[in-house]
Design a protein around this motif. Structure first.
Motif, short mmCIF file in Angstrom:
data_model
loop_
_atom_site.label_atom_id
_atom_site.label_comp_id
_atom_site.label_asym_id
_atom_site.label_seq_id
_atom_site.Cartn_x
_atom_site.Cartn_y
_atom_site.Cartn_z
N ASP A 110 0.83 -1.22 0.00
CA ASP A 110 0.00 0.00 0.00
C ASP A 110 0.86 1.26 0.00
O ASP A 110 0.57 2.22 -0.72
N ASP B 280 -7.59 -1.00 -7.39
CA ASP B 280 -8.23 0.22 -6.91
C ASP B 280 -8.63 1.16 -8.05
O ASP B 280 -9.06 2.29 -7.79
N ARG C 168 -6.85 2.81 -10.18
CA ARG C 168 -6.07 4.06 -10.18
C ARG C 168 -5.17 4.18 -11.41
O ARG C 168 -4.62 5.24 -11.67
#
Length: 67
Positions: free
Chosen positions: A7, A49, A51
């Protein structure tokens, strides 16, 4: 522990892509000095995610940020 590191590095990759634009996995390898399998883990996290997106140019895969 590993998830936390991924992360953190996902945020790092996001910042790098924001500053430098579209990059290849090899570019990310040179910039971060991370090994390719770990880069794939981090890129997978960013993709999950939503992104990033992928581009293909001249048989090379590139990664860019979603807007």
């Amino acid at each position: 522990m590993l998830k936390n590191m991924i992360d953190i590095d996902a945020n790092l990759f996001h910042s790098i892509l924001y500053q430098k634009g579209v990059l290849s996995v090899q570019d990310l390898e040179k910039i971060t000095n991370y090994r390719e399998p770990y880069i794939h883990l981090v890129v997978g996290c960013l993709l999950k995610d939503n992104r990033i997106h992928f581009l293909e140019k001249e048989d090379n895969l590139y990664i860019g940020l979603n807007t």
